[in-house]
Design an enzyme around this catalytic site. Structure first.
Site, short mmCIF file in Angstrom:
data_model
loop_
_atom_site.label_atom_id
_atom_site.label_comp_id
_atom_site.label_asym_id
_atom_site.label_seq_id
_atom_site.Cartn_x
_atom_site.Cartn_y
_atom_site.Cartn_z
CB ALA A 84 -7.04 5.39 -7.02
CE LYS A 127 -1.95 0.68 -3.61
NZ LYS A 127 -3.28 0.55 -3.91
CB THR A 180 -0.91 -0.02 1.20
OG1 THR A 180 -2.05 0.95 1.14
CG2 THR A 180 -0.37 0.10 2.56
#
Length: 292
Positions: free
Chosen positions: A141, A76, A72
């Site tokens: 994301a 990443k 996380t």
């Protein structure tokens, strides 16, 4: 008197999540529940890696017998660079959240964030086929979600961002990697350019955490629009509150995405995909209890 036969407990396969900070992580709870549910012999822990020591921390974990790991913030992209092989989703995302140590000792990287999002959307909406979808944000994301959304056969995927050039760059990167596939379904638009109602609006930005909103036109929300915020909390997020005020038919937060991506990681490691409903309820109840 005969000796009782000795019972040996099988060694538990070790898994972990790496991050900094990591104390808030719900991954150990989620994977612990999945292991109990599927009777898989494994342990799962949270590991705080130094900001400048992620690789050393990860290598030490695998050398000590670790089988797989989640990654996380903020590691990443570093995890992506350490992999010997990658899934298509990870390649397009430029980031890895799931690592597997293969039998030959090499490291395989995947990105299950988008798969978790789509799984949660399908759970709520039934199908994404032919839907007009707006993806707000062009960061990591968002990158991880483009391919899974297109594979779910959305009709159109529009990416918008405060800085329009980032959304356009994301579309161009995707088109290059996919060699033009899906080019008829994917486009970038600036926020002022957006027009017409969308079937689904997904907020991939973290603006809600600060109580802020992207400057989106109200006209994109209709009485059949579903809105999804990747952020979550005990109360509706700022984005979802705004969506309700605009008359959205349905608002969903990102807790199901968190559980969904974990289920995809678990399936990658163990070959069995766990049911997520019980874990989701457990976390939702815990969120509500902690807020009181």
């Amino acid at each position: 008197m005969t000796d009782m036969p000795s019972v040996t407990t099988p060694a538990l396969d070790r898994y972990a999540v790496f991050g900094n900070p990591i104390g808030h992580s719900k991954s150990p709870i989620i994977h612990g529940q999945f292991a109990s549910l599927t009777l898989q012999p494994l342990s799962y822990e949270a590991i705080l890696a130094p900001i400048d020591g992620f690789e050393a921390s990860l290598r030490a974990f695998f050398q000590a017998g670790g089988k797989g790991a989640n990654v996380t913030v903020p590691f990443k992209e570093q995890a992506f660079a350490l992999c010997d092989s990658l899934s298509a989703e990870a390649t397009l995302a430029g980031a890895v959240n799931t690592l597997s140590l293969l039998a030959d000792g090499t490291l395989y990287g995947d990105n299950t964030d988008g798969l978790g999002l789509v799984a949660d959307l399908l759970r709520h909406l039934g199908s994404l086929q032919h839907k007009r979808v707006l993806l707000v944000g062009a960061g990591g994301a968002a990158r991880g979600c483009i391919l899974p959304l297109l594979k779910a056969e959305v009709g159109q995927l529009v990416i918008t961002n405060r800085t329009q050039s980032k959304a356009q760059a994301l579309v161009e990167i995707f088109s290059q990697v996919q060699q033009g596939r899906y080019s008829d379904k994917l486009q970038a638009m600036s926020m002022p350019e957006l027009s017409g109602e969308f079937d689904l609006v997904i907020n991939s930005t973290s603006a809600s955490l600060a109580g802020e909103l992207p400057p989106l036109p109200q006209s994109i929300i209709g009485n059949k629009t579903a809105c999804y915020d990747m952020m979550y909390g005990a109360k509706p997020t700022a984005f979802n509150q705004w969506a309700v005020q605009q008359g959205a038919a349905q608002v969903i937060d990102g807790l199901g995405m968190l559980v969904g991506q974990a289920a995809k990681s678990f399936a990658l490691w163990r070959g069995v995909e766990p049911d997520t409903s019980g874990v989701l309820k457990l976390l939702r109840d815990k969120l509500q209890a902690d807020a009181q």
